[in-house]
Each structure stands twice: as structure tokens, then as C-alpha cells.
Enzyme design. Sequence first.
Site, PDB file in Angstrom:
ATOM      1  N   TRP A 140       1.024  -1.079  -0.007  1.00  0.00           N
ATOM      2  CA  TRP A 140      -0.167  -0.103   0.019  1.00  0.00           C
ATOM      3  C   TRP A 140       0.808   1.311   0.049  1.00  0.00           C
ATOM      4  O   TRP A 140       1.784   1.543   0.944  1.00  0.00           O
ATOM      5  CB  TRP A 140      -1.011   0.063   1.079  1.00  0.00           C
ATOM      6  CG  TRP A 140      -1.881   1.249   1.307  1.00  0.00           C
ATOM      7  CD1 TRP A 140      -2.453   1.766   0.270  1.00  0.00           C
ATOM      8  CD2 TRP A 140      -1.972   1.914   2.410  1.00  0.00           C
ATOM      9  NE1 TRP A 140      -3.218   2.592   0.656  1.00  0.00           N
ATOM     10  CE2 TRP A 140      -2.906   2.942   2.100  1.00  0.00           C
ATOM     11  CE3 TRP A 140      -1.438   2.243   3.856  1.00  0.00           C
ATOM     12  CZ2 TRP A 140      -3.170   4.145   2.988  1.00  0.00           C
ATOM     13  CZ3 TRP A 140      -1.944   3.267   4.471  1.00  0.00           C
ATOM     14  CH2 TRP A 140      -2.562   4.134   4.093  1.00  0.00           C
TER      15      TRP A 140
ATOM     16  N   TYR B  52      -4.568  -0.401  -4.852  1.00  0.00           N
ATOM     17  CA  TYR B  52      -3.091   0.120  -4.584  1.00  0.00           C
ATOM     18  C   TYR B  52      -2.631   0.659  -5.838  1.00  0.00           C
ATOM     19  O   TYR B  52      -2.463  -0.229  -6.781  1.00  0.00           O
ATOM     20  CB  TYR B  52      -2.362  -1.113  -3.793  1.00  0.00           C
ATOM     21  CG  TYR B  52      -2.720  -1.202  -2.435  1.00  0.00           C
ATOM     22  CD1 TYR B  52      -3.963  -0.702  -1.733  1.00  0.00           C
ATOM     23  CD2 TYR B  52      -2.344  -2.458  -1.904  1.00  0.00           C
ATOM     24  CE1 TYR B  52      -4.161  -0.921  -0.633  1.00  0.00           C
ATOM     25  CE2 TYR B  52      -2.559  -2.612  -0.602  1.00  0.00           C
ATOM     26  CZ  TYR B  52      -3.728  -1.875   0.284  1.00  0.00           C
ATOM     27  OH  TYR B  52      -3.789  -2.432   1.395  1.00  0.00           O
TER      28      TYR B  52
ATOM     29  N   PRO C  76       1.163  -1.828  11.592  1.00  0.00           N
ATOM     30  CA  PRO C  76       1.678  -2.091  12.903  1.00  0.00           C
ATOM     31  C   PRO C  76       2.271  -0.566  13.414  1.00  0.00           C
ATOM     32  O   PRO C  76       2.627  -0.405  14.765  1.00  0.00           O
ATOM     33  CB  PRO C  76       2.560  -3.149  12.740  1.00  0.00           C
ATOM     34  CG  PRO C  76       3.064  -2.962  11.018  1.00  0.00           C
ATOM     35  CD  PRO C  76       1.738  -2.578  10.328  1.00  0.00           C
TER      36      PRO C  76
ATOM     37  N   GLN D 183      14.408   0.225   6.288  1.00  0.00           N
ATOM     38  CA  GLN D 183      13.122   0.309   7.295  1.00  0.00           C
ATOM     39  C   GLN D 183      12.735  -1.172   7.306  1.00  0.00           C
ATOM     40  O   GLN D 183      12.445  -1.709   8.425  1.00  0.00           O
ATOM     41  CB  GLN D 183      12.097   1.122   6.547  1.00  0.00           C
ATOM     42  CG  GLN D 183      11.910   2.658   6.736  1.00  0.00           C
ATOM     43  CD  GLN D 183      11.107   3.326   6.109  1.00  0.00           C
ATOM     44  OE1 GLN D 183      10.059   2.768   5.595  1.00  0.00           O
ATOM     45  NE2 GLN D 183      11.152   4.879   6.152  1.00  0.00           N
TER      46      GLN D 183
ATOM     47  N   GLU E 264      14.988  -3.173   9.582  1.00  0.00           N
ATOM     48  CA  GLU E 264      14.936  -3.100  10.915  1.00  0.00           C
ATOM     49  C   GLU E 264      13.441  -3.545  11.354  1.00  0.00           C
ATOM     50  O   GLU E 264      13.600  -4.231  12.389  1.00  0.00           O
ATOM     51  CB  GLU E 264      14.483  -1.325  11.017  1.00  0.00           C
ATOM     52  CG  GLU E 264      14.313  -0.838  12.510  1.00  0.00           C
ATOM     53  CD  GLU E 264      14.190   0.665  12.685  1.00  0.00           C
ATOM     54  OE1 GLU E 264      14.758   1.464  11.886  1.00  0.00           O
ATOM     55  OE2 GLU E 264      13.540   1.191  13.431  1.00  0.00           O
ATOM     56  N   ASN E 265      12.581  -3.344  10.637  1.00  0.00           N
ATOM     57  CA  ASN E 265      11.124  -3.924  11.046  1.00  0.00           C
ATOM     58  C   ASN E 265      11.085  -5.521  11.111  1.00  0.00           C
ATOM     59  O   ASN E 265      10.675  -6.212  12.053  1.00  0.00           O
ATOM     60  CB  ASN E 265      10.138  -3.397  10.101  1.00  0.00           C
ATOM     61  CG  ASN E 265      10.029  -1.945  10.017  1.00  0.00           C
ATOM     62  OD1 ASN E 265      10.575  -1.383  11.054  1.00  0.00           O
ATOM     63  ND2 ASN E 265       9.329  -1.206   9.230  1.00  0.00           N
TER      64      ASN E 265
HETATM   65  P1  NDP Z   1       2.999   0.668   8.994  1.00  0.00           P
HETATM   66  O1  NDP Z   1       2.112   1.357  10.013  1.00  0.00           O
HETATM   67  O2  NDP Z   1       4.253  -0.131   9.486  1.00  0.00           O
HETATM   68  O3  NDP Z   1       3.572   1.986   8.232  1.00  0.00           O
HETATM   69  C1  NDP Z   1       4.519   1.767   7.113  1.00  0.00           C
HETATM   70  C2  NDP Z   1       5.272   3.038   6.846  1.00  0.00           C
HETATM   71  O4  NDP Z   1       6.055   3.661   8.020  1.00  0.00           O
HETATM   72  C3  NDP Z   1       6.460   2.854   5.913  1.00  0.00           C
HETATM   73  O5  NDP Z   1       5.835   3.076   4.352  1.00  0.00           O
HETATM   74  C4  NDP Z   1       7.198   4.209   5.961  1.00  0.00           C
HETATM   75  O6  NDP Z   1       6.878   5.215   5.291  1.00  0.00           O
HETATM   76  C5  NDP Z   1       7.114   4.364   7.464  1.00  0.00           C
HETATM   77  N1  NDP Z   1       8.044   3.522   8.111  1.00  0.00           N
HETATM   78  C6  NDP Z   1       8.240   2.063   8.346  1.00  0.00           C
HETATM   79  N2  NDP Z   1       9.116   1.549   8.999  1.00  0.00           N
HETATM   80  C7  NDP Z   1       9.857   2.357   9.469  1.00  0.00           C
HETATM   81  C8  NDP Z   1      10.841   2.560  10.267  1.00  0.00           C
HETATM   82  N3  NDP Z   1      11.541   1.570  10.860  1.00  0.00           N
HETATM   83  N4  NDP Z   1      11.210   4.044  10.408  1.00  0.00           N
HETATM   84  C9  NDP Z   1      10.781   4.746   9.865  1.00  0.00           C
HETATM   85  N5  NDP Z   1       9.645   4.998   9.281  1.00  0.00           N
HETATM   86  C10 NDP Z   1       8.945   3.432   8.812  1.00  0.00           C
HETATM   87  O7  NDP Z   1       2.472  -0.042   7.803  1.00  0.00           O
HETATM   88  P2  NDP Z   1       1.175   0.326   6.460  1.00  0.00           P
HETATM   89  O8  NDP Z   1       0.381   1.378   6.986  1.00  0.00           O
HETATM   90  O9  NDP Z   1       2.229   0.351   5.544  1.00  0.00           O
HETATM   91  O10 NDP Z   1       0.577  -1.049   6.236  1.00  0.00           O
HETATM   92  C11 NDP Z   1       1.195  -2.114   6.201  1.00  0.00           C
HETATM   93  C12 NDP Z   1       0.390  -3.097   5.054  1.00  0.00           C
HETATM   94  O11 NDP Z   1      -0.899  -3.562   5.503  1.00  0.00           O
HETATM   95  C13 NDP Z   1       0.165  -2.250   3.595  1.00  0.00           C
HETATM   96  O12 NDP Z   1       1.361  -2.309   2.767  1.00  0.00           O
HETATM   97  C14 NDP Z   1      -1.018  -3.059   3.194  1.00  0.00           C
HETATM   98  O13 NDP Z   1      -0.553  -4.088   2.479  1.00  0.00           O
HETATM   99  C15 NDP Z   1      -1.893  -3.467   4.403  1.00  0.00           C
HETATM  100  N6  NDP Z   1      -2.800  -2.238   4.766  1.00  0.00           N
HETATM  101  C16 NDP Z   1      -4.111  -3.074   4.652  1.00  0.00           C
HETATM  102  C17 NDP Z   1      -5.114  -2.025   4.745  1.00  0.00           C
HETATM  103  C18 NDP Z   1      -6.594  -2.712   4.664  1.00  0.00           C
HETATM  104  O14 NDP Z   1      -7.401  -1.603   4.578  1.00  0.00           O
HETATM  105  N7  NDP Z   1      -6.857  -3.710   4.588  1.00  0.00           N
HETATM  106  C19 NDP Z   1      -5.086  -0.266   5.066  1.00  0.00           C
HETATM  107  C20 NDP Z   1      -3.633  -0.176   5.215  1.00  0.00           C
HETATM  108  C21 NDP Z   1      -2.850  -1.255   4.925  1.00  0.00           C
HETATM  109  P3  NDP Z   1       7.642   6.527   4.942  1.00  0.00           P
HETATM  110  O15 NDP Z   1       9.170   5.938   4.893  1.00  0.00           O
HETATM  111  O16 NDP Z   1       7.003   7.023   3.772  1.00  0.00           O
HETATM  112  O17 NDP Z   1       7.441   7.649   6.148  1.00  0.00           O
END
Ligand code: NDP
Length: 312
Positions: A21, A54, A207, A285, A288-289
Site C-alpha cells: 500500500w 493500490y 503496525p 526500514q 529494521e522492522n
Molecule cells: P506501517 O504502519 O508500518 O507504516 C509503514 C510506513 O511507515 C512506511 O511506508 C514508512 O513510510 C514508515 N516506516 C516503516 N518502517 C519505518 C521505520 N523503521 N522507521 C521509520 N519509518 C518507517 O504499515 P502500513 O500502513 O504501510 O501497512 C502495512 C500493510 O498493511 C500495507 O502495505 C497493506 O498491505 C496493508 N494495509 C491494509 C489495509 C486494509 O484496509 N486492509 C489498510 C492499510 C494497509 P515513509 O518512509 O514513507 O514515511
Amino acid sequence: MKYNRLGRAGLKVSELSFGAWITFGPQLDLAATKRTMRLAFDRGVNFFDNAEAYGGGEAERLMGAALKDFKRSDVVVSTKIYWGGKGPNDKGLNYKHLVEGTYAALERLDLDYVDLLYCHRPDDDTPIEETVRAMDFLLRSGSAFYWGTSEWSAEQIEGAHRAAKELGAAPPTMEQPEYNLFNRDKIEREFAPLYERYRMGTTTWSPLASGILSGKYDQGIPKGSRLDRVEWLREYLTPDKVAKTKKLAVVARELECTTAQLAIAWCLKNPNVSSVILGASNEKQLEENLGAAAVRDRLSDDVRKSIEALCA
Ligand code: NDP
């Protein structure tokens, strides 16, 4: 990496998975998509999450191209149907869109089937029997192995089970809700009866609450970050959440991990979570995760309770 049964299904999903996403396309081009999926897979991730919505289908195209480098049986691939386009029948969970949307998604992914197929949101405009019949058809005709829901209420999921029973159709296997230290109610309270009753599996999203729980927004919104790029998400960044994240950082330092790893490891401690779907906009990232799996065992019940109290 641990592998969990997806609820009552025999299918095993890695406790950490990787989703597309917002990132696949705008932040991760094909080369970066390939690198991140390979990194995840090499660290034990077997489940990759996607949706027809997406990037307007681009995320599925990129994932499909990257999947060429994997053996199909080694990976669990999902997509979600609901927002397929602007036409009156391109949206929702009516029979026509579920079937046409799934076929179009499979074409973009260049796959014969997805393992998991989700109804991305509930649809009040379509009778539940119609949605259940369409999902049953897609399973029986081999386009997907298991079907599930995303962001449905417990009552709506119960309704799907009742309809499936009456129709002799396949019931839903899994739900995909948001779950993180700021959003616990659905998974922990609302869904509680469903784990026993149906052995419902869960694949949870965000998460890190879109990155807030990494601590990256503690001093404002960094340039190029998700909240900088996606304006509507900014309303979720409140002073209260920043204050809580700062307190979490103190616990993370004591446990010798990062705040992001602590927040993800906390999700892993919930036995009703089958897989935590990670998001990452770069390899650093993701690396790390993925380290959160090793942090899980450092979270004693006392530590878990104390961070829950900090974030309450
Ligand atoms: P997170 O809450 O983990 O957010 C991820 C974002 O946070 C990254 O893209 C990045 O954004 C930032 N990030 C991640 N790790 C780090 C780190 N270690 N340090 C600093 N910044 C970090 O998860 P998502 O919201 O992306 O959700 C995960 C997945 O869940 C999606 O890809 C999708 O497949 C699913 N999803 C499903 C939904 C549904 O309605 N069913 C809705 C939303 C998600 P940046 O670098 O751009 O700041």
C-alpha cells in the site's frame, strides 16, 4: 521467523508479512520492489499483501513482475477487491465486480490464482448472500484458495458465516483489521468471540500507525515521509500520540531495540494475530522492522503490560 496457521486453515503464513500500500510504485520502483521482496523472503516472509486499489493496479503489476523470481508454491499472495474504478459496477462487493475485479487483478499480477482474496470493506448495498456466492464461486473455480474480509464488524462477519451455512458455501477464513498500540479494540474486544467460534485468522495492518510509532514524527513531519506526502493521514498525528511514542522510545532503549521494533513486536505477542503486515518505503526500514521477530521474546508480560499502560 514463526509460521502460524491462518485460523482454522491448514495454510501457514509467516508471522511478519510485507504489503504494497502506497509504497509500491511511488516509493519502490520495480528494482526496489524486487530487492525488498527478496530481502523479506530471505528473512522468512512468505506472505505478500496487495489490493486492486493500490496505485490503481500498479502495485499488483509491480508485485507480479517481482514474483517471477520466486517459486509460486513458496509464497502466499493476497489481493483485495472493492475499489476497482469509477463506473457504477466497478466498486463494492456485488457479484459482477467481485468476479471481474478478481480476474483483472490476476491479470495484473500475472497469476492463475491468489492464495487469499479479501473483500476490502463491507458493502451495505449488496446482500450478504450475493457476496458469499461470488466468493464461493471464485474459490470453487480456482481463482483463490481462501476468502476473507477487511475492516468488517464482528456482526457482519457473523452474517457471512450464517449466509455461507445456509447456502452450503465456503465461509470466510480471515479478517484484515488495523492493529497497533493506538488501535486495539477490534482485535482484542470486538472480535474476541470469533476466534473460538470460527477459529478466525487475522492478518493485521499498519503496525506502526503509518510510521508514527517509529518515532519519526516526534519533532514534526520530515520531508518525504508518508505524512508529508499523504495529506489526509495527517489528522492521525496528534500530540497525544507523539507523547506516547516518546515514552515508548525509553522502553525500547532499555530493551536495546528501536521504537518501531518494539511496536511491531508488541503486535506479535497477541496469539490471535496470524500475521503482522509490514510496510516499508526502503530496505533499511524493512530490515529494521523484520528485526522485530527477534525482539518478541524480550517482551515479558510485565513489559507488555507497561507499554500498554503507556499507550492507553
Ligand atoms: P506501517 O504502519 O508500518 O507504516 C509503514 C510506513 O511507515 C512506511 O511506508 C514508512 O513510510 C514508515 N516506516 C516503516 N518502517 C519505518 C521505520 N523503521 N522507521 C521509520 N519509518 C518507517 O504499515 P502500513 O500502513 O504501510 O501497512 C502495512 C500493510 O498493511 C500495507 O502495505 C497493506 O498491505 C496493508 N494495509 C491494509 C489495509 C486494509 O484496509 N486492509 C489498510 C492499510 C494497509 P515513509 O518512509 O514513507 O514515511
